[in-house]
Design a protein around this motif. Structure first.
Motif, short mmCIF file in Angstrom:
data_model
loop_
_atom_site.label_atom_id
_atom_site.label_comp_id
_atom_site.label_asym_id
_atom_site.label_seq_id
_atom_site.Cartn_x
_atom_site.Cartn_y
_atom_site.Cartn_z
N LEU A 1 0.86 -1.18 0.00
CA LEU A 1 0.00 0.00 0.00
C LEU A 1 0.89 1.23 0.00
CD1 LEU A 1 -2.88 1.21 0.24
CD2 LEU A 1 -2.59 1.14 2.73
N PHE A 2 0.67 2.13 -0.98
CA PHE A 2 1.50 3.33 -1.12
C PHE A 2 0.65 4.58 -0.88
CE2 PHE A 2 3.39 0.07 -3.77
CZ PHE A 2 4.74 0.19 -3.52
N TYR A 3 1.16 5.47 -0.04
CA TYR A 3 0.56 6.80 0.12
C TYR A 3 1.40 7.78 -0.68
CZ TYR A 3 -2.69 5.44 3.81
OH TYR A 3 -3.73 4.89 4.50
N GLU A 4 0.76 8.54 -1.55
CA GLU A 4 1.47 9.45 -2.44
C GLU A 4 0.80 10.82 -2.45
OE1 GLU A 4 2.94 6.18 -5.77
OE2 GLU A 4 1.03 7.22 -6.05
N THR A 5 1.60 11.86 -2.50
CA THR A 5 1.07 13.23 -2.60
C THR A 5 0.95 13.62 -4.06
OG1 THR A 5 2.06 13.88 -0.49
CG2 THR A 5 1.42 15.64 -2.00
N VAL A 6 -0.21 14.09 -4.44
CA VAL A 6 -0.47 14.55 -5.81
C VAL A 6 -0.72 16.05 -5.75
CG1 VAL A 6 -1.94 14.37 -7.84
CG2 VAL A 6 -1.44 12.34 -6.48
N GLN A 7 -0.01 16.81 -6.58
CA GLN A 7 -0.16 18.27 -6.60
C GLN A 7 -0.52 18.75 -7.99
OE1 GLN A 7 3.39 20.19 -5.10
NE2 GLN A 7 2.37 20.67 -3.17
N GLY A 8 -1.30 19.81 -8.04
CA GLY A 8 -1.62 20.46 -9.31
C GLY A 8 -1.63 21.97 -9.12
N PHE A 9 -1.28 22.69 -10.18
CA PHE A 9 -1.16 24.15 -10.11
C PHE A 9 -2.04 24.78 -11.18
CE2 PHE A 9 2.75 21.99 -9.08
CZ PHE A 9 3.11 22.52 -7.85
N HIS A 10 -2.55 25.97 -10.88
CA HIS A 10 -3.32 26.72 -11.88
C HIS A 10 -3.10 28.21 -11.67
CE1 HIS A 10 -6.46 27.36 -14.88
NE2 HIS A 10 -6.92 28.32 -14.11
N GLU A 11 -2.71 28.92 -12.73
CA GLU A 11 -2.50 30.37 -12.66
C GLU A 11 -3.74 31.07 -13.21
OE1 GLU A 11 0.35 33.69 -14.75
OE2 GLU A 11 1.34 31.93 -13.89
N GLY B 1 -2.90 29.07 -7.73
CA GLY B 1 -3.54 28.15 -6.79
C GLY B 1 -2.91 26.77 -6.87
N THR B 2 -2.63 26.18 -5.71
CA THR B 2 -2.05 24.83 -5.66
C THR B 2 -2.96 23.95 -4.82
OG1 THR B 2 0.19 25.73 -5.76
CG2 THR B 2 -0.04 23.46 -5.04
N VAL B 3 -3.33 22.80 -5.37
CA VAL B 3 -4.12 21.80 -4.65
C VAL B 3 -3.24 20.59 -4.40
CG1 VAL B 3 -6.13 20.27 -4.75
CG2 VAL B 3 -6.28 22.58 -5.71
N SER B 4 -3.14 20.18 -3.12
CA SER B 4 -2.33 19.02 -2.74
C SER B 4 -3.23 17.96 -2.12
CB SER B 4 -1.24 19.42 -1.74
OG SER B 4 -0.39 20.41 -2.28
N MET B 5 -3.13 16.73 -2.63
CA MET B 5 -3.98 15.63 -2.17
C MET B 5 -3.11 14.43 -1.82
SD MET B 5 -6.68 15.89 -5.31
CE MET B 5 -7.40 14.31 -4.89
N VAL B 6 -3.54 13.66 -0.85
CA VAL B 6 -2.88 12.39 -0.54
C VAL B 6 -3.75 11.27 -1.10
CG1 VAL B 6 -2.11 10.83 1.28
CG2 VAL B 6 -1.76 13.29 1.53
N GLN B 7 -3.16 10.46 -1.97
CA GLN B 7 -3.88 9.34 -2.57
C GLN B 7 -3.18 8.03 -2.22
OE1 GLN B 7 -4.18 10.28 -6.79
NE2 GLN B 7 -6.17 11.22 -6.45
N THR B 8 -3.93 6.96 -2.26
CA THR B 8 -3.37 5.64 -1.98
C THR B 8 -3.32 4.81 -3.25
OG1 THR B 8 -5.56 4.78 -1.40
CG2 THR B 8 -4.20 5.64 0.39
#
Length: 345
Positions: free
Chosen positions: A6-16, A135-142
């Motif tokens: 099981l992997f926990y990973e941070t996913v980020q996205g940016f929007h100007e 704007g930056t959105v950071s999520m933790v996904q498995t």
């Protein structure tokens, strides 16, 4: 024995989110906002909401900024907002939220009192009536993986290296191109597989599969060499690897490769050249790029050039460039497009 991971990973996205004509937004009213376009992070759609007069009465002297979950579902995420320094003289203003659970009943999260309006309007964050919000959105996904009982390491594919080696060694080559004073040997089957134009030249109804030599007029040798390297490797070649001359810069190479891609119907190469020209765009060359975009029907590249050239910080330098003189002489309709773009900013 079996295993799982099981992997926990941070996913980020940016929007100007760039707001041109900021002063015209003021006065729309408390609680009124304007939204950015939709951007996707972690499989969810998001928007930036900007309230120029504040989100509520308590924040009417501030600007408010929120992130909105624009697609159905429930997801936890943290949010960061940056007001970008338009003068590039100091640090951007940054605010970061704690993690928040977004869902249908609570789809926004951010700052009611992001910055006092009076402070914002006298800062470097607003220049030429333009405000940029990152704007930056950071999520933790498995991610779940089943373990393998037996693992046999498989090396990465070397097919591209092998095919590229055929071009370099000329083994099995069956066609010679005369480009200016230089010769290039290649393989008709590989060229035909990559380009519809070469396929028709060698194997079409009017083609000649027994052709051994051909002359291609009005083509620079270094550009033809670059195109061959792309056809054999599917990679965009670097200018310094093609010629010892300092005059062959990346911009010059991309100009010639864009023409070659259009001539030999190489859609992927054409888009790669457009992308590179967008990345390396400067005021001194944007007019030349605009002329190329119009000539080879690259609408997206044309739009990027017009947006860049029409910015007040760039327009004066663009008009001093040699490329602008060529556009003015050869394609006056482009100047009309540029004028229209300037009037909208």
């Amino acid at each position: 024995m079996s295993s799982s991971h099981l992997f926990y990973e941070t996913v980020q996205g940016f929007h100007e989110f760039e707001i041109n004509g900021y002063s015209l937004m003021k006065g729309i009213g408390v609680g009124e906002y304007k939204s950015s376009g939709i951007f996707t992070v972690g499989g969810y759609d998001w928007k930036i909401r900007f309230f120029p007069d504040g989100d509520d009465q308590a924040s009417e002297d501030y600007v408010s900024v929120f992130i909105e979950l624009a697609s159905p579902g429930e997801v936890g995420a943290s949010v960061e907002f940056k007001l970008l320094d338009q003068c590039q003289e100091g640090q951007s203003f940054c605010r970061t939220t704690s993690p928040h659970m977004f869902n249908t009943g609570c789809s926004t999260w951010g700052f009611k009192k992001c910055m006092e309006r009076s402070e914002l309007e006298t800062s470097n964050y607003v220049k030429d009536d333009r405000l940029c919000i990152l704007g930056t959105v950071s999520m933790v996904q498995t991610r779940f993986e089943e373990g393998k009982r037996h693992v046999i390491p498989v090396p990465p594919s070397d097919m591209i290296q092998n095919i590229k080696g055929l071009l370099e060694s000329e083994v099995g080559s069956d066609i010679t191109f005369h480009i200016g004073s230089e010769e290039f040997r290649a393989h008709k089957s590989i060229l035909a597989a990559r380009s519809p134009v070469f396929k028709a030249m060698f194997y079409g109804q009017m083609g000649n599969p027994d052709m051994e030599t051909t002359v291609i007029e009005e083509f620079d040798p270094f550009a033809f060499k670059a195109m061959l390297l792309f056809l054999y490797s599917d990679e965009l070649p670097e200018a310094h690897k093609l010629s010892d001359s300092d005059s062959v810069c990346t911009f010059t190479l991309m100009q010639h490769l864009l023409a070659a891609a259009d001539r030999f119907d190489l859609a992927r190469l054409k888009l790669m050249c457009e992308e590179k020209l967008c990345e390396d765009m400067i005021a001194d060359t944007v007019a030349d790029t605009l002329f190329l975009a119009e000539r080879y029907q690259c609408q997206e590249l044309k739009n990027v050039c017009l947006n860049f050239a029409a910015k007040p910080d760039n327009l004066g330098e663009v008009m001093k460039s040699d490329g602008y003189s060529r556009v003015e002489k050869c394609s006056p309709s482009l100047l009309t497009d540029l004028l229209k773009k300037c009037m909208r900013l």
